[in-house]
Design a protein around this motif. Sequence first.
Motif, PDB file in Angstrom:
ATOM      1  N   VAL A  13      -8.258   8.620  -8.168  1.00 22.01           N
ATOM      2  CA  VAL A  13      -9.448   9.242  -7.472  1.00 22.01           C
ATOM      3  C   VAL A  13      -9.278   9.604  -5.824  1.00 22.01           C
ATOM      4  N   ASN A  14      -8.557   8.573  -5.048  1.00 27.38           N
ATOM      5  CA  ASN A  14      -8.280   9.076  -3.922  1.00 27.38           C
ATOM      6  C   ASN A  14      -7.336  10.259  -3.445  1.00 27.38           C
ATOM      7  N   GLY A  15      -6.485  10.267  -4.458  1.00 33.21           N
ATOM      8  CA  GLY A  15      -5.525  11.421  -4.356  1.00 33.21           C
ATOM      9  C   GLY A  15      -5.558  12.713  -5.115  1.00 33.21           C
ATOM     10  N   TRP A  16      -6.781  12.770  -5.738  1.00 35.13           N
ATOM     11  CA  TRP A  16      -6.960  13.872  -6.654  1.00 35.13           C
ATOM     12  C   TRP A  16      -7.290  15.157  -5.948  1.00 35.13           C
ATOM     13  N   ARG A  17      -7.939  15.050  -4.671  1.00 35.11           N
ATOM     14  CA  ARG A  17      -8.299  16.237  -3.880  1.00 35.11           C
ATOM     15  C   ARG A  17      -7.280  16.192  -2.788  1.00 35.11           C
ATOM     16  N   ASN A  18      -7.046  17.259  -2.149  1.00 34.03           N
ATOM     17  CA  ASN A  18      -5.790  17.722  -1.243  1.00 34.03           C
ATOM     18  C   ASN A  18      -7.055  17.568   0.149  1.00 34.03           C
ATOM     19  N   THR A  19      -7.060  16.414   0.773  1.00 32.42           N
ATOM     20  CA  THR A  19      -7.755  16.495   1.946  1.00 32.42           C
ATOM     21  C   THR A  19      -7.024  16.612   3.480  1.00 32.42           C
ATOM     22  N   THR A  20      -5.705  16.649   3.284  1.00 28.36           N
ATOM     23  CA  THR A  20      -4.828  16.813   4.371  1.00 28.36           C
ATOM     24  C   THR A  20      -4.469  18.188   5.044  1.00 28.36           C
ATOM     25  N   GLY A  21      -4.341  18.938   3.620  1.00 27.74           N
ATOM     26  CA  GLY A  21      -3.883  20.476   3.816  1.00 27.74           C
ATOM     27  C   GLY A  21      -2.381  20.229   3.534  1.00 27.74           C
ATOM     28  N   ASP A  22      -1.642  19.161   3.276  1.00 30.36           N
ATOM     29  CA  ASP A  22      -0.260  18.996   2.948  1.00 30.36           C
ATOM     30  C   ASP A  22       0.037  19.207   1.819  1.00 30.36           C
ATOM     31  N   ASN A  23       0.321  20.336   1.041  1.00 33.51           N
ATOM     32  CA  ASN A  23       0.462  20.440  -0.428  1.00 33.51           C
ATOM     33  C   ASN A  23       1.517  19.610  -0.899  1.00 33.51           C
ATOM     34  N   GLU A  24       2.633  19.672  -0.198  1.00 36.92           N
ATOM     35  CA  GLU A  24       3.876  18.899  -0.895  1.00 36.92           C
ATOM     36  C   GLU A  24       3.683  17.476  -0.859  1.00 36.92           C
ATOM     37  N   ALA A  25       3.155  16.763   0.275  1.00 39.07           N
ATOM     38  CA  ALA A  25       2.629  15.569   0.000  1.00 39.07           C
ATOM     39  C   ALA A  25       1.656  15.030  -0.826  1.00 39.07           C
TER      40      ALA A  25
END
Length: 286
Positions: free
Chosen positions: A201-213
Amino acid sequence: MIRIGLTGWGDHPDVYSPTSKKNEKLIDYSSHFPIVELDASFYAIQPERNIRKWITETPDDFQFIVKAYQGMTGHQRGKLPYATSEEMFQQFKLSIDPMRDAGKLAMILVQFPPWFDCLRENVDQIRYIHSHLKGYDVAIEFRHQSWYTMSMQHRTLEFLKELNFIHTVCDEPQAGVGSIPLIAETTRDDKVFIRLHGRNVNGWRNTTGDNEAWRKVRYLYNYTDSELGEIQQVVDKLKNESKYVFVIFNNNSGGHAAENANRFQKMMGIDFQALAPKQLDFFEEE
């Protein structure tokens, strides 16, 4: 019949022989699983030479689920590298036709982005895709919850039936409108597709804008036996409604997919036959 596999064959160390070369990964993979999801086709329409190579490297009964090119599904950012949309679809079909002719094309996966919501113009886009992929088995995967609201779920499934599209059943984190619930329904009596994305759940959405990470953690998940038991109930239901149930583990970020798929196969009591002769059980403890 239940067929279990993974997304891609290039990043699953558990299935490779210690003596294998880098270019033999598909050969090793096909000694363990009878299907694979080809995701390289999402990033670029593959040259025919690649398709023919993969055909020759796999057993006669092996099949590919080919992910549609990103320009076909609305993921493409910037200008398409094709003069017209028609040319793009034509090149994609020419690419995969050798696989279909060889009897190794299970289906095309058309996965829409999370912002592809249930609107008239998007329904029209699905009809447009249908017009260009007539004669192919096509699976549709939504990523926006609006397709499965109480008022729209039945209409969505009936729409897929109308177009003879395969419904993609997804197990994924419930993390807002950009994720969908697990709807164990089939739209055809011959094929249904299940994709297991994990439940991070915590990793599903990109909240940092860092696509690679983000890509490294989005599918970071290890299914428990209890969770696989839930999936088993779904598969048991669908196998009574559709001749072929295709199950793909997409929880690749931490290298869990191969072990999870192998564990699930044993839970289902399945022993795949006619795999490549190179098969060894690398999952057993020494």
